[in-house]
Design an enzyme around this catalytic site. Structure first.
Site, PDB file in Angstrom:
ATOM      1  N   SER A  91       0.982  -1.154   0.064  1.00  0.00           N
ATOM      2  CA  SER A  91      -0.011  -0.077  -0.063  1.00  0.00           C
ATOM      3  C   SER A  91       0.860   1.260  -0.168  1.00  0.00           C
ATOM      4  O   SER A  91       0.238   2.218  -0.290  1.00  0.00           O
ATOM      5  CB  SER A  91      -0.825  -0.040   1.164  1.00  0.00           C
ATOM      6  OG  SER A  91      -2.137  -0.781   0.815  1.00  0.00           O
ATOM      7  N   LYS A  94      -0.201   3.725  -2.628  1.00  0.00           N
ATOM      8  CA  LYS A  94      -1.082   4.889  -2.386  1.00  0.00           C
ATOM      9  C   LYS A  94      -0.714   6.246  -2.203  1.00  0.00           C
ATOM     10  O   LYS A  94      -1.249   7.150  -2.497  1.00  0.00           O
ATOM     11  CB  LYS A  94      -2.222   4.515  -1.240  1.00  0.00           C
ATOM     12  CG  LYS A  94      -3.002   3.468  -1.399  1.00  0.00           C
ATOM     13  CD  LYS A  94      -3.698   3.230  -0.198  1.00  0.00           C
ATOM     14  CE  LYS A  94      -4.662   2.183  -0.239  1.00  0.00           C
ATOM     15  NZ  LYS A  94      -4.163   0.582  -0.076  1.00  0.00           N
ATOM     16  N   SER A 151      -5.684   2.839   5.079  1.00  0.00           N
ATOM     17  CA  SER A 151      -5.041   2.558   3.782  1.00  0.00           C
ATOM     18  C   SER A 151      -6.251   1.599   3.098  1.00  0.00           C
ATOM     19  O   SER A 151      -5.971   0.684   2.488  1.00  0.00           O
ATOM     20  CB  SER A 151      -3.870   1.443   4.179  1.00  0.00           C
ATOM     21  OG  SER A 151      -3.163   1.302   2.986  1.00  0.00           O
ATOM     22  N   LYS A 253       3.153   6.818   5.468  1.00  0.00           N
ATOM     23  CA  LYS A 253       2.415   5.658   4.828  1.00  0.00           C
ATOM     24  C   LYS A 253       2.787   4.231   4.915  1.00  0.00           C
ATOM     25  O   LYS A 253       4.035   4.160   5.111  1.00  0.00           O
ATOM     26  CB  LYS A 253       2.175   5.768   3.471  1.00  0.00           C
ATOM     27  CG  LYS A 253       1.128   4.855   2.904  1.00  0.00           C
ATOM     28  CD  LYS A 253      -0.237   5.273   2.972  1.00  0.00           C
ATOM     29  CE  LYS A 253      -1.124   4.239   2.658  1.00  0.00           C
ATOM     30  NZ  LYS A 253      -1.315   3.127   3.675  1.00  0.00           N
TER      31      LYS A 253
END
Length: 325
Positions: A91, A94, A151, A253
């Site tokens: 992820s 993203k 997420s 993140k």
């Protein structure tokens, strides 16, 4: 360089202690000075010995497949391991989805308070979720938080449709933008980071992307600094366990798949200096929370060491060889 005999070393020691010796006057002073210089040289060599320094001033062990530590102000690489090879990033993908979304907001194509109802494609996206429901409206602001905190793959797919009209067109934009930013070891195949064998990037490329977000869109950085996010009556925690717990952390993140392991981009600012730590492939555990704890710990070690080296330790190039590579 000549080596002193045992007799000369003993004579020099006798003179230092005030004892007699076979030489006197200027010759004695010369031998005494030579012995003192030798002693000082040995002491300096001991102080600079790599094994001792590795324990006291070197980079601590980082348990990850690859990592990089970058100064976001200057782009300088402070520490790195396997930083230029592509790896699965889960992820962390993203971050590019968010970068393109921030561009769309800044250009006026979207507004933070605009509200939409989720698309069929977003509602049927698996994996991590912000828990979009059919007919339940969301704002662009909520969609951003749905990506940065839990997420949400549904949020990422929805963002792709709103920005580019379709997921395939958005993925094309992701790869074009990656090349424009200089991310030459990156290939995107989806906007959410769901497993794909060729959805990969290097730690260096991820640091470039993170720095681009920090420098081009500073107004959006607070979205990365939320410990929890609530939508549809469900509260989700941030897998970046540094957020809300370490005062200087500003984001950024997390990511996890079996292939990628636990991954984390952690950013922090102290005394006007901002650092980016990208950690990929932290060994996974069946307990996902434990894995994110370990990824957070590895990132914190990198940032702590980086701030100490950047802000508080004097520049001593002869000591920097102790850093891990």
């Amino acid at each position: 360089m000549t080596t002193l005999s045992n007799d000369t070393e003993q004579n020099g020691l006798c003179r230092m202690q005030g004892g007699g010796g076979p030489s006197h006057g200027r010759a004695g002073h010369g031998a005494w000075a030579q012995g003192l210089l030798l002693l000082l040289g040995l002491l300096l060599a001991a102080l600079l010995a790599p094994p001792a320094l590795a324990q006291s001033s070197g980079l601590p062990p980082i348990d990850a497949r690859a990592y990089i530590l970058m100064n976001a102000n200057t782009g300088e690489i402070i520490a790195a391991k396997n930083a230029y090879s592509p790896y699965p990033i889960a992820s962390i993908t993203k971050l590019m989805t968010l970068y393109l979304l921030f561009q769309a907001i800044q250009s006026g194509h979207l507004q933070l308070q605009q509200r939409f109802r989720p698309s069929f494609t977003a509602l049927h996206t698996g994996g991590s979720s912000m828990f979009m429901h059919p007919g339940l409206a969301f704002s662009v602001e909520q969609m951003i938080l749905g990506m940065t905190v839990p997420s949400g793959n549904d949020a990422a797919v929805e963002a792709a449709g709103l920005v580019a009209g379709s997921v395939p067109r958005f993925v094309q934009e992701m790869n074009q933008t990656a090349r424009q930013l200089g991310m030459l070891s990156t290939t995107f195949y989806d906007p959410d980071g769901l497993p794909h064998p060729n959805n990969t990037a290097s730690p260096y490329d991820i640091a470039i992307l993170s720095r681009a977000i920090m420098t081009q869109f500073p107004q959006f950085m607070p979205f990365f600094d939320h410990e929890h996010f609530t939508y549809a009556g469900i509260t989700s925690p941030n897998p970046n366990l540094l957020v809300g717990r370490v005062p200087f952390i500003t984001g950024m993140k997390s990511g996890y798949t079996d292939a990628a392991g636990h991954c984390l981009v952690a950013t922090g600012t102290q005394n006007g200096v901002s650092l980016i730590a990208v950690v990929l492939g932290v060994p996974s555990f069946r307990d996902e929370g434990r894995g994110f704890w370990k990824a957070s710990w590895q990132s914190l070690k990198l940032l702590d060491w980086g701030f100490a080296k950047t802000l508080w330790l004097p520049a001593m190039p002869e000591l920097e060889r102790t850093a891990a590579h």
